[in-house]
Design an enzyme around this catalytic site. Structure first.
Site, PDB file in Angstrom:
ATOM      1  N   GLU A   1      45.343  39.863  38.240  1.00 52.55           N
ATOM      2  CA  GLU A   1      46.627  39.403  38.741  1.00 52.55           C
ATOM      3  C   GLU A   1      46.563  37.880  38.644  1.00 52.55           C
ATOM      4  OE1 GLU A   1      47.202  41.179  42.620  1.00 52.55           O
ATOM      5  OE2 GLU A   1      48.969  39.926  42.923  1.00 52.55           O
TER       6      GLU A   1
ATOM      7  N   ARG B   1      32.493  47.290  43.853  1.00 54.61           N
ATOM      8  CA  ARG B   1      32.747  45.878  43.605  1.00 54.61           C
ATOM      9  C   ARG B   1      31.488  45.079  43.921  1.00 54.61           C
ATOM     10  NH1 ARG B   1      37.366  44.207  45.511  1.00 54.61           N
ATOM     11  NH2 ARG B   1      36.808  42.071  45.981  1.00 54.61           N
TER      12      ARG B   1
ATOM     13  N   LYS C   1      40.075  36.654  46.499  1.00 54.20           N
ATOM     14  CA  LYS C   1      40.982  35.589  46.061  1.00 54.20           C
ATOM     15  C   LYS C   1      41.782  35.017  47.219  1.00 54.20           C
ATOM     16  CE  LYS C   1      42.676  37.584  42.385  1.00 54.20           C
ATOM     17  NZ  LYS C   1      43.444  37.907  41.179  1.00 54.20           N
TER      18      LYS C   1
HETATM   19  P1  ATP Z   1      40.368  39.948  45.097  1.00 55.85           P
HETATM   20  O1  ATP Z   1      39.911  41.076  45.931  1.00 55.85           O
HETATM   21  O2  ATP Z   1      39.336  38.894  44.880  1.00 55.85           O
HETATM   22  O3  ATP Z   1      41.667  39.379  45.472  1.00 55.85           O
HETATM   23  P2  ATP Z   1      41.643  41.491  43.143  1.00 55.85           P
HETATM   24  O4  ATP Z   1      41.171  42.861  42.921  1.00 55.85           O
HETATM   25  O5  ATP Z   1      42.864  41.386  43.928  1.00 55.85           O
HETATM   26  O6  ATP Z   1      40.489  40.580  43.664  1.00 55.85           O
HETATM   27  P3  ATP Z   1      42.532  41.275  40.474  1.00 55.85           P
HETATM   28  O7  ATP Z   1      43.019  40.099  39.743  1.00 55.85           O
HETATM   29  O8  ATP Z   1      43.488  42.361  40.772  1.00 55.85           O
HETATM   30  O9  ATP Z   1      41.905  40.732  41.816  1.00 55.85           O
HETATM   31  O10 ATP Z   1      41.229  41.851  39.800  1.00 55.85           O
HETATM   32  C1  ATP Z   1      41.139  42.142  38.426  1.00 55.85           C
HETATM   33  C2  ATP Z   1      40.068  43.165  38.232  1.00 55.85           C
HETATM   34  O11 ATP Z   1      38.812  42.693  38.716  1.00 55.85           O
HETATM   35  C3  ATP Z   1      40.382  44.437  38.978  1.00 55.85           C
HETATM   36  O12 ATP Z   1      40.135  45.540  38.106  1.00 55.85           O
HETATM   37  C4  ATP Z   1      39.429  44.430  40.126  1.00 55.85           C
HETATM   38  O13 ATP Z   1      39.076  45.733  40.495  1.00 55.85           O
HETATM   39  C5  ATP Z   1      38.242  43.646  39.571  1.00 55.85           C
HETATM   40  N1  ATP Z   1      37.509  42.996  40.654  1.00 55.85           N
HETATM   41  C6  ATP Z   1      38.008  42.176  41.594  1.00 55.85           C
HETATM   42  N2  ATP Z   1      37.046  41.795  42.455  1.00 55.85           N
HETATM   43  C7  ATP Z   1      35.901  42.388  42.048  1.00 55.85           C
HETATM   44  C8  ATP Z   1      34.552  42.392  42.530  1.00 55.85           C
HETATM   45  N3  ATP Z   1      34.188  41.705  43.602  1.00 55.85           N
HETATM   46  N4  ATP Z   1      33.634  43.113  41.846  1.00 55.85           N
HETATM   47  C9  ATP Z   1      33.994  43.799  40.748  1.00 55.85           C
HETATM   48  N5  ATP Z   1      35.239  43.843  40.243  1.00 55.85           N
HETATM   49  C10 ATP Z   1      36.191  43.153  40.887  1.00 55.85           C
HETATM   50 MG    MG Z   2      44.123  43.416  42.681  1.00 53.43          MG
END
Ligand code: ATP
Ligand code: MG
Length: 560
Positions: free
Chosen positions: A39, A265, A275
């Site tokens: 995102e 994760r 984030k």
């Molecule tokens: P955050 O929890 O940091 O806000 P998010 O999942 O909202 O992260 P996205 O931009 O949606 O952020 O993430 C893109 C991809 O990265 C998604 O497929 C998500 O599952 C993966 N991802 C995010 N954080 C992690 C993590 N700590 N370990 C592994 N994969 C992750």
């Molecule tokens: Mg997300």
């Protein structure tokens, strides 16, 4: 408490790759297609690197492809700055999406058509309840939810309202489109989830074309289906969303049927991989920006001098599991050291200088000595370093009243200066306050190159720079951003480490370091790995410590 996942699994040995292998062998899948779906509402962090390495890595290893797809369904939080940063970081990490760049917003028209499709089939309805009312009627894990009073509107009325939502007739929040599934479902995600919200906001790509935006759940699986994704890999929080993911695929005329798989994760000690929290750290001025070297962002790690190879190695070593765990930050440092020890050139720099005058070295004279750039790699070559009457050594390398096991410089003691000579401390000069300001020493001209012809030994070899040509620099030492291995994301400010940045404003570095244009990290002998800050300017050089020579996290955690 943190666990270091010591088991090193080679690439190709995790459960996701096992699934892919079986799917290819059985013919269920002809060619692997994965995607990385960020995102664009923040910079990528090292948790994202795990997902990037997995998605791009699987595609590469099995001869498929991986799409970079922006999950840009929430225009309120997204920006071009983030899009640029994401692309820079994915490339830096060593992956390339080629022509496979997509956006959920590319599919807004198709998604909307599918929303009408569900509505016509009696499987979606327009609700007038507020977000708060929906929350209150959703039920709990043990109690069923309550059906909305608007749930049984006619198809005609629903279609009419949906079209008017799209046309912009209603203000934000007046209506939502919800799937009509089951308010009594044991899975809360199936209790009539929201598919569309009204949001009068300009979108970075679609501009003012839309004032309703699809939810993550309604956009994600269908985007996968449109792109022909075979293995849609996401983190464990989405496990409970999978029945909904499958429900959409079963109830819409989608062109393909991807499968969702979930992995754990990445969590790391002494930092927070969220984030939301990282955004607040930046906005609140707790750090200097998204690329502050203390941040767990890829931009921050890069600025600190961490090579992308170390991050890939780290991700390979921690493996891909189905159970959440916390990885020790020391593990990342270990991977950084592993790489830099092999590849970083050696240099000398004195972080906290103490002046040394070699009394028996002729005034105005100097000589150039040869120093190896890498102790185990002759191919890295040598450089010339200047030796003269006035030098700087590290303040810590001298003690006036040393304890028994202190083998470095003290009154009367003899030590080796790396690549140069043996010196002996003859006199300690102090200021009026009693602080040591200078050491008067002598050198033994017969020990040139660092060995005494009479075979006498010294117990310490110290780094140094020559006062006549050393360059002044600022050196920034980074410590963990948080004081606890498990900082509290809800109240992170309380756990911030006030000593996370230590600035040494008066370091002296050998001139080769001022001239080097290399972006990569070098080893300051006996100190650690450092790299020039990208914002550093000639005349005001700044170096960032990438990592020390030894594991400092184990020390903090009290485990060694
Ligand atoms: P955050 O929890 O940091 O806000 P998010 O999942 O909202 O992260 P996205 O931009 O949606 O952020 O993430 C893109 C991809 O990265 C998604 O497929 C998500 O599952 C993966 N991802 C995010 N954080 C992690 C993590 N700590 N370990 C592994 N994969 C992750
Ligand atoms: Mg997300």
């Amino acid at each position: 408490m943190a666990t270091t996942q010591a088991t090193v699994r080679e690439a190709g040995q995790d459960f996701i790759r096992d699934i892919v292998r079986v799917d290819l062998a059985s013919g269920r899948v002809k060619a692997v297609a994965t995607r990385f779906p960020p995102e664009p509402n923040g910079y990528l962090h090292i948790g994202h690197a795990k997902s990037i390495c997995l998605n791009f890595g699987v595609a590469e290893e099995f001869g498929g492809h991986c799409n970079l797809r922006y999950d840009d369904t929430n225009p309120a939080r997204e920006s071009q700055e983030y899009i640029d940063a994401i692309e820079r970081d994915v490339r830096w990490l060593g992956f390339d999406w080629g022509k496979n760049l997509f956006h959920a917003s590319d599919y807004f028209e198709q998604l909307y058509e599918w929303a009408e499709h569900l509505t016509r089939a009696g499987k979606a309805y327009v609700d007038d309840q507020t977000q708060e009312e929906m929350r209150l009627t959703r039920g709990t894990l043990t109690e069923a939810g309550t059906e909305s009073p608007h749930r049984n509107r006619s198809v005609e009325e629903n279609l009419n309202l949906l079209r008017r939502m799209r046309a912009g007739e209603f203000p934000n929040g007046a209506h939502t489109l919800r799937a009509k599934i089951d308010m009594g479902s044991g899975n809360i995600n199936l209790r009539d989830p929201v598919l569309y919200r009204i949001l009068h906001a300009e979108h970075p790509r679609t501009g003012k074309a839309w004032c309703i935006y699809p939810s993550y759940d309604f956009a994600h699986g269908q985007s996968d289906a449109i792109e022909g994704i075979t293995h849609s890999v996401c983190t464990l929080e989405f496990e409970d969303h999978r029945p909904l993911y499958d429900w959409f695929l079963a109830n819409l005329p989608v062109p393909s049927h991807p499968h969702q798989y979930e992995f754990a994760r990445l969590n790391l000690t002494y930092t927070i991989l969220s984030k939301r929290v990282l955004t607040e750290l930046v906005r609140g001025g707790h750090v200097g920006g998204w690329d502050d070297p203390r941040m767990p962002t890829l931009a921050g790690l890069r600025r600190r001098g961490v090579p992308p190879e170390s991050i890939r190695d780290f991700v390979r070593r921690i493996g891909v599991a189905k159970a959440n765990s916390v990885v020790d930050m020391g593990m990342l440092d270990f991977c950084i050291r592993e790489h830099l020890n092999k590849h970083a050139q050696r240099r000398m720099a004195v972080l906290r200088p103490l002046k040394v005058v070699i009394e028996n070295y002729p005034e105005e004279a100097h000589e150039d000595l040869e120093a190896a750039n890498h102790p185990e790699d002759a191919g890295a070559g040598t450089r010339r370093i200047r030796f003269g009457r006035e030098l700087f050594i590290e303040r810590d390398d001298f003690m006036e009243n040393p304890p028994k096991k202190f083998f470095r410089l003290s009154p009367g003691a003899e030590v080796r200066l790396r690549y140069a000579y043996f010196i002996t401390c003859r006199e300690v000069v102090k200021d009026a306050a009693g602080a040591v300001t200078e050491l008067r020493c002598s050198y033994d001209p017969a020990t040139k190159g660092g060995n005494a012809p009479d075979g006498r030994k010294v117990k310490a070899t110290m780094h140094w720079v020559s006062a006549s040509d050393a360059v002044r620099a600022e050196v920034r030492l980074y410590n963990p951003l948080f004081t606890r291995p498990d900082p509290n994301a809800a109240d992170f400010a309380a756990d911030l480490n006030p000593q996370s940045l230590e600035i040494l404003a008066d370091a002296r570095i050998e001139p080769a370091l001022a001239a080097d244009n290399a972006d990569g990290a070098v080893q300051f002998e006996r100190q650690g790995y450092f790299c020039r800050d990208p914002y550093s300017k000639p005349g005001r050089l700044v170096f960032n410590r990438t990592v020390g020579l030894r594991d400092s996290y184990a020390k903090i955690a009290g485990t060694s």
